[in-house]
Write a protein that holds these residues in place. Structure first.
Motif, PDB file in Angstrom:
ATOM      1  N   VAL A   1     -25.510 -12.391  54.380  1.00  0.00           N
ATOM      2  CA  VAL A   1     -24.434 -12.622  53.410  1.00  0.00           C
ATOM      3  C   VAL A   1     -24.649 -13.939  52.672  1.00  0.00           C
ATOM      4  O   VAL A   1     -24.511 -14.014  51.440  1.00  0.00           O
ATOM      5  CB  VAL A   1     -23.056 -12.597  54.112  1.00  0.00           C
ATOM      6  N   LEU A   2     -24.999 -14.996  53.402  1.00  0.00           N
ATOM      7  CA  LEU A   2     -25.232 -16.288  52.775  1.00  0.00           C
ATOM      8  C   LEU A   2     -26.428 -16.233  51.823  1.00  0.00           C
ATOM      9  O   LEU A   2     -26.400 -16.822  50.740  1.00  0.00           O
ATOM     10  CB  LEU A   2     -25.454 -17.359  53.838  1.00  0.00           C
ATOM     11  N   ASP A   3     -27.460 -15.497  52.221  1.00  0.00           N
ATOM     12  CA  ASP A   3     -28.640 -15.361  51.360  1.00  0.00           C
ATOM     13  C   ASP A   3     -28.288 -14.605  50.082  1.00  0.00           C
ATOM     14  O   ASP A   3     -28.688 -15.002  48.989  1.00  0.00           O
ATOM     15  CB  ASP A   3     -29.744 -14.633  52.129  1.00  0.00           C
ATOM     16  N   GLU A   4     -27.510 -13.531  50.228  1.00  0.00           N
ATOM     17  CA  GLU A   4     -27.097 -12.756  49.054  1.00  0.00           C
ATOM     18  C   GLU A   4     -26.248 -13.608  48.109  1.00  0.00           C
ATOM     19  O   GLU A   4     -26.351 -13.500  46.883  1.00  0.00           O
ATOM     20  CB  GLU A   4     -26.309 -11.520  49.485  1.00  0.00           C
ATOM     21  N   ALA A   5     -25.400 -14.467  48.687  1.00  0.00           N
ATOM     22  CA  ALA A   5     -24.519 -15.312  47.882  1.00  0.00           C
ATOM     23  C   ALA A   5     -25.230 -16.540  47.317  1.00  0.00           C
ATOM     24  O   ALA A   5     -24.650 -17.284  46.522  1.00  0.00           O
ATOM     25  CB  ALA A   5     -23.323 -15.752  48.718  1.00  0.00           C
ATOM     26  N   GLY A   6     -26.474 -16.752  47.730  1.00  0.00           N
ATOM     27  CA  GLY A   6     -27.215 -17.914  47.247  1.00  0.00           C
ATOM     28  C   GLY A   6     -26.741 -19.224  47.830  1.00  0.00           C
ATOM     29  O   GLY A   6     -26.905 -20.287  47.220  1.00  0.00           O
ATOM     30  N   CYS A   7     -26.154 -19.175  49.015  1.00  0.00           N
ATOM     31  CA  CYS A   7     -25.635 -20.392  49.662  1.00  0.00           C
ATOM     32  C   CYS A   7     -26.702 -20.993  50.576  1.00  0.00           C
ATOM     33  O   CYS A   7     -27.298 -20.279  51.387  1.00  0.00           O
ATOM     34  CB  CYS A   7     -24.394 -20.073  50.490  1.00  0.00           C
ATOM     35  N   ASP A   8     -26.919 -22.264  50.461  1.00  0.00           N
ATOM     36  CA  ASP A   8     -27.883 -22.946  51.305  1.00  0.00           C
ATOM     37  C   ASP A   8     -27.376 -24.360  51.592  1.00  0.00           C
ATOM     38  O   ASP A   8     -26.855 -25.037  50.706  1.00  0.00           O
ATOM     39  CB  ASP A   8     -29.248 -23.009  50.604  1.00  0.00           C
ATOM     40  N   HIS A   9     -27.495 -24.760  52.846  1.00  0.00           N
ATOM     41  CA  HIS A   9     -27.046 -26.095  53.252  1.00  0.00           C
ATOM     42  C   HIS A   9     -27.700 -26.388  54.602  1.00  0.00           C
ATOM     43  O   HIS A   9     -27.871 -25.479  55.427  1.00  0.00           O
ATOM     44  CB  HIS A   9     -25.517 -26.124  53.379  1.00  0.00           C
ATOM     45  N   PRO A  10     -28.063 -27.634  54.872  1.00  0.00           N
ATOM     46  CA  PRO A  10     -28.674 -27.958  56.163  1.00  0.00           C
ATOM     47  C   PRO A  10     -27.834 -27.536  57.367  1.00  0.00           C
ATOM     48  O   PRO A  10     -28.379 -27.123  58.396  1.00  0.00           O
ATOM     49  CB  PRO A  10     -28.839 -29.482  56.099  1.00  0.00           C
ATOM     50  N   VAL A  11     -26.510 -27.622  57.242  1.00  0.00           N
ATOM     51  CA  VAL A  11     -25.648 -27.227  58.365  1.00  0.00           C
ATOM     52  C   VAL A  11     -25.754 -25.720  58.602  1.00  0.00           C
ATOM     53  O   VAL A  11     -25.817 -25.257  59.747  1.00  0.00           O
ATOM     54  CB  VAL A  11     -24.186 -27.640  58.107  1.00  0.00           C
TER      55      VAL A  11
ATOM     56  N   MET B   1     -28.837  -2.486  51.164  1.00  0.00           N
ATOM     57  CA  MET B   1     -29.354  -3.669  50.464  1.00  0.00           C
ATOM     58  C   MET B   1     -30.878  -3.669  50.542  1.00  0.00           C
ATOM     59  O   MET B   1     -31.496  -4.544  51.167  1.00  0.00           O
ATOM     60  CB  MET B   1     -28.798  -4.950  51.110  1.00  0.00           C
ATOM     61  N   PRO B   2     -31.540  -2.688  49.932  1.00  0.00           N
ATOM     62  CA  PRO B   2     -33.004  -2.620  50.054  1.00  0.00           C
ATOM     63  C   PRO B   2     -33.713  -3.853  49.517  1.00  0.00           C
ATOM     64  O   PRO B   2     -34.829  -4.170  49.945  1.00  0.00           O
ATOM     65  CB  PRO B   2     -33.366  -1.360  49.250  1.00  0.00           C
ATOM     66  N   GLU B   3     -33.054  -4.559  48.601  1.00  0.00           N
ATOM     67  CA  GLU B   3     -33.665  -5.772  48.061  1.00  0.00           C
ATOM     68  C   GLU B   3     -33.798  -6.868  49.116  1.00  0.00           C
ATOM     69  O   GLU B   3     -34.564  -7.821  48.940  1.00  0.00           O
ATOM     70  CB  GLU B   3     -32.855  -6.293  46.865  1.00  0.00           C
ATOM     71  N   ALA B   4     -33.058  -6.738  50.215  1.00  0.00           N
ATOM     72  CA  ALA B   4     -33.103  -7.736  51.283  1.00  0.00           C
ATOM     73  C   ALA B   4     -34.164  -7.435  52.330  1.00  0.00           C
ATOM     74  O   ALA B   4     -34.379  -8.244  53.239  1.00  0.00           O
ATOM     75  CB  ALA B   4     -31.735  -7.846  51.958  1.00  0.00           C
ATOM     76  N   ILE B   5     -34.829  -6.289  52.220  1.00  0.00           N
ATOM     77  CA  ILE B   5     -35.817  -5.909  53.224  1.00  0.00           C
ATOM     78  C   ILE B   5     -36.993  -6.889  53.192  1.00  0.00           C
ATOM     79  O   ILE B   5     -37.616  -7.077  52.146  1.00  0.00           O
ATOM     80  CB  ILE B   5     -36.326  -4.473  52.991  1.00  0.00           C
ATOM     81  N   PRO B   6     -37.302  -7.521  54.310  1.00  0.00           N
ATOM     82  CA  PRO B   6     -38.448  -8.442  54.341  1.00  0.00           C
ATOM     83  C   PRO B   6     -39.753  -7.713  54.030  1.00  0.00           C
ATOM     84  O   PRO B   6     -39.923  -6.552  54.415  1.00  0.00           O
ATOM     85  CB  PRO B   6     -38.438  -8.965  55.785  1.00  0.00           C
TER      86      PRO B   6
END
Length: 202
Positions: free
Chosen positions: A112-122, A166-171
């Motif tokens: 979910v965070l990856d899809e939302a583009g959220c990134d933070h060290p915590v 969410m096939p776009e999320a497949i590694p």
């Protein structure tokens, strides 16, 4: 008879696939309810007893529970003969529970965070990132075609489920892509998808 509160093409669809896999369609009552969708459509349904108006929600007599991992555990424990779980005493019980909790507590938040583009060290320190999720899946699949080895279980059903929508999320890893294809090709997935499409078509 347990009752599962469900909305088509939602997180609760995973539970419908489990019920189909376990041959329990005549032993679990389904109650279709409306939910608020990500696009803002839908809304709360007064028939849904979930305290937040979400799905899935399972009611069994005086007991009730939410969260897919919990419901998967509950149903596979209650119907161990169906072979989709690892009951108490099974040598892979710990690994089975570990994967279910990993999905709920780490993998889904990371997706979910990856899809939302959220990134933070915590966030990375707490949940890691998609690279770590990919590495963990790949390491498990190096030991067999499924996460617990040779046998398809509710763990594979749950952890592969987000990639079906969410096939776009497949590694971009062959072992993971092949595993997702194997899970998506299960007859239970096709049967549930056909019923969901028929429901939406009216």
């Amino acid at each position: 008879m347990p009752t599962l509160y469900h909305a088509p093409f939602s997180r609760s669809t995973t539970l419908l696939v489990l019920i189909e896999e376990m041959g329990l369609t005549d032993r679990i009552e389904l109650c279709e309810v409306a939910v608020t969708r990500r696009d803002g459509s839908g809304g709360p349904d007064p028939r849904n007893p979930h305290p937040e108006g979400k799905v899935p929600y399972l009611v069994d007599g005086t007991d009730a529970l939410s969260e897919r991992g919990a419901i998967l555990t509950y149903l596979t424990d209650r119907f161990p003969e169906a072979g989709m779980g690892c009951p108490v005493g099974d040598p892979q019980r710990g690994a089975f529970l570990g994967w279910l909790f990993y999905y709920q507590g780490v993998m889904e938040p990371v997706l979910v965070l990856d899809e939302a583009g959220c990134d933070h060290p915590v966030l990375r320190a707490t949940f890691r990132d998609m690279g770590a999720v990919t590495a963990r899946l790949e390491a498990a699949l190096a030991r067999g075609p499924y996460l617990l080895g040779a046998r398809y279980t509710a763990v594979d059903l749950l952890l592969s489920s987000p990639f079906h929508v969410m096939p776009e999320a497949i590694p971009d890893r062959p072992a993971i892509r092949d595993w997702i294809r194997r899970c998506a090709a299960r007859p239970a997935v096709a049967a549930v998808t056909a019923r969901e499409m028929a429901t939406l078509a009216g």
